[in-house]
Design a protein around this motif. Structure first.
Motif, PDB file in Angstrom:
ATOM      1  N   HIS A  18       3.850 -30.508  19.402  1.00 42.82           N
ATOM      2  CA  HIS A  18       4.170 -31.203  18.148  1.00 42.82           C
ATOM      3  C   HIS A  18       2.984 -31.141  17.185  1.00 42.82           C
ATOM      4  N   ALA A  19       1.779 -31.366  17.684  1.00 44.49           N
ATOM      5  CA  ALA A  19       0.576 -31.280  16.844  1.00 44.49           C
ATOM      6  C   ALA A  19       0.427 -29.866  16.288  1.00 44.49           C
ATOM      7  N   PHE A  20       0.700 -28.861  17.113  1.00 49.27           N
ATOM      8  CA  PHE A  20       0.607 -27.471  16.687  1.00 49.27           C
ATOM      9  C   PHE A  20       1.635 -27.180  15.587  1.00 49.27           C
ATOM     10  N   ALA A  21       2.885 -27.553  15.820  1.00 51.47           N
ATOM     11  CA  ALA A  21       3.949 -27.297  14.841  1.00 51.47           C
ATOM     12  C   ALA A  21       3.705 -28.054  13.542  1.00 51.47           C
ATOM     13  N   SER A  22       3.059 -29.207  13.631  1.00 47.82           N
ATOM     14  CA  SER A  22       2.731 -29.999  12.441  1.00 47.82           C
ATOM     15  C   SER A  22       1.519 -29.439  11.705  1.00 47.82           C
ATOM     16  N   ARG A  23       0.863 -28.455  12.317  1.00 47.57           N
ATOM     17  CA  ARG A  23      -0.339 -27.814  11.776  1.00 47.57           C
ATOM     18  C   ARG A  23      -1.446 -28.833  11.516  1.00 47.57           C
ATOM     19  N   ASP A  24      -1.599 -29.744  12.483  1.00 44.80           N
ATOM     20  CA  ASP A  24      -2.621 -30.784  12.414  1.00 44.80           C
ATOM     21  C   ASP A  24      -3.798 -30.363  13.302  1.00 44.80           C
ATOM     22  N   ALA A  25      -4.776 -29.692  12.695  1.00 44.51           N
ATOM     23  CA  ALA A  25      -5.892 -29.133  13.464  1.00 44.51           C
ATOM     24  C   ALA A  25      -6.672 -30.204  14.219  1.00 44.51           C
ATOM     25  N   GLU A  26      -6.926 -31.341  13.597  1.00 47.83           N
ATOM     26  CA  GLU A  26      -7.675 -32.397  14.285  1.00 47.83           C
ATOM     27  C   GLU A  26      -6.918 -32.890  15.503  1.00 47.83           C
ATOM     28  N   ALA A  27      -5.611 -33.038  15.378  1.00 52.81           N
ATOM     29  CA  ALA A  27      -4.811 -33.478  16.526  1.00 52.81           C
ATOM     30  C   ALA A  27      -4.826 -32.420  17.621  1.00 52.81           C
ATOM     31  N   GLY A  54     -16.920 -25.870  14.243  1.00 56.97           N
ATOM     32  CA  GLY A  54     -16.473 -24.486  14.231  1.00 56.97           C
ATOM     33  C   GLY A  54     -15.114 -24.325  14.905  1.00 56.97           C
ATOM     34  N   LEU A  55     -14.905 -25.052  15.995  1.00 58.27           N
ATOM     35  CA  LEU A  55     -13.618 -25.031  16.687  1.00 58.27           C
ATOM     36  C   LEU A  55     -12.529 -25.563  15.765  1.00 58.27           C
ATOM     37  N   LEU A  56     -12.832 -26.611  15.036  1.00 58.08           N
ATOM     38  CA  LEU A  56     -11.863 -27.184  14.101  1.00 58.08           C
ATOM     39  C   LEU A  56     -11.515 -26.171  13.003  1.00 58.08           C
ATOM     40  N   ARG A  57     -12.507 -25.493  12.448  1.00 55.89           N
ATOM     41  CA  ARG A  57     -12.246 -24.467  11.424  1.00 55.89           C
ATOM     42  C   ARG A  57     -11.402 -23.322  11.990  1.00 55.89           C
ATOM     43  N   THR A  58     -11.738 -22.877  13.193  1.00 57.96           N
ATOM     44  CA  THR A  58     -10.989 -21.792  13.833  1.00 57.96           C
ATOM     45  C   THR A  58      -9.549 -22.215  14.100  1.00 57.96           C
ATOM     46  N   THR A  59      -9.372 -23.442  14.562  1.00 49.37           N
ATOM     47  CA  THR A  59      -8.033 -23.964  14.831  1.00 49.37           C
ATOM     48  C   THR A  59      -7.232 -24.057  13.539  1.00 49.37           C
ATOM     49  N   ARG A  60      -7.869 -24.531  12.464  1.00 52.17           N
ATOM     50  CA  ARG A  60      -7.174 -24.573  11.162  1.00 52.17           C
ATOM     51  C   ARG A  60      -6.724 -23.175  10.748  1.00 52.17           C
ATOM     52  N   GLY A  61      -7.589 -22.190  10.946  1.00 50.21           N
ATOM     53  CA  GLY A  61      -7.235 -20.814  10.615  1.00 50.21           C
ATOM     54  C   GLY A  61      -6.037 -20.321  11.409  1.00 50.21           C
ATOM     55  N   LEU A  62      -6.005 -20.625  12.702  1.00 52.34           N
ATOM     56  CA  LEU A  62      -4.887 -20.227  13.545  1.00 52.34           C
ATOM     57  C   LEU A  62      -3.599 -20.912  13.095  1.00 52.34           C
ATOM     58  N   ASP A  64      -2.961 -22.141  10.131  1.00 50.66           N
ATOM     59  CA  ASP A  64      -2.586 -21.589   8.821  1.00 50.66           C
ATOM     60  C   ASP A  64      -1.868 -20.254   8.990  1.00 50.66           C
ATOM     61  N   TYR A  65      -2.375 -19.423   9.903  1.00 47.58           N
ATOM     62  CA  TYR A  65      -1.736 -18.134  10.163  1.00 47.58           C
ATOM     63  C   TYR A  65      -0.270 -18.338  10.547  1.00 47.58           C
ATOM     64  N   TYR A  66      -0.025 -19.194  11.546  1.00 49.27           N
ATOM     65  CA  TYR A  66       1.351 -19.417  11.979  1.00 49.27           C
ATOM     66  C   TYR A  66       2.172 -20.119  10.897  1.00 49.27           C
TER      67      TYR A  66
END
Length: 130
Positions: A18-27, A54-62, A64-66
């Motif tokens: 759910h956090a992934f589908a919501s594109r909530d990087a912090e979650a 850096g992990l948070l930025r990378t996760t946001r990028g991932l 955003d891609y999806y």
């Protein structure tokens, strides 16, 4: 394996999805233990607590891609669970990501989980995109 273990791990991955589908990087990052090991298509990376920004930025990028690919729904399917101690488990999972125009991806992943204070965390993830 107990039904309680399967249920708690299933709930964990439902929340993570759910956090992934919501594109909530912090979650999403909150589901990771530190240090966190990830390997995708043979490329390993280890993230420490000091590297969390850096992990948070990378996760946001991932995410955003999806998001740019139109991913709207993320469904986890547990293929196997192997308890590896009282508070550890290995999990094989298939993710179905569904896009807004019928696009879909299947992501096969293996996870190493650790439970601390009755909460699961991912301390390692390996996988490929098919």
């Amino acid at each position: 394996m107990s039904e309680e273990l399967r249920s708690s791990i299933g709930s964990f991955f439902d929340e993570y999805g759910h956090a992934f589908a919501s594109r909530d990087a912090e979650a999403v990052v909150s589901f990771f233990a530190m240090p966190f090991y990830v390997e995708l298509n043979g490329d390993p990376v280890v993230w420490t607590a000091a590297e969390k920004p850096g992990l948070l930025r990378t996760t946001r990028g991932l995410l955003d891609y999806y998001g740019n690919q139109g991913v709207q729904k993320v469904d986890p399917k547990i293929e196997a669970i192997l308890p590896t101690g009282k508070n550890r488990a290995s999990v094989v999972l298939s993710w179905m990501l569904q896009g807004d125009q019928g696009t879909r991806w299947i992501l096969d992943k293996s996870y190493q989980l650790v439970r601390d204070n009755n909460s699961w965390k991912i301390w390692a993830c390996c996988g490929t995109e098919t």
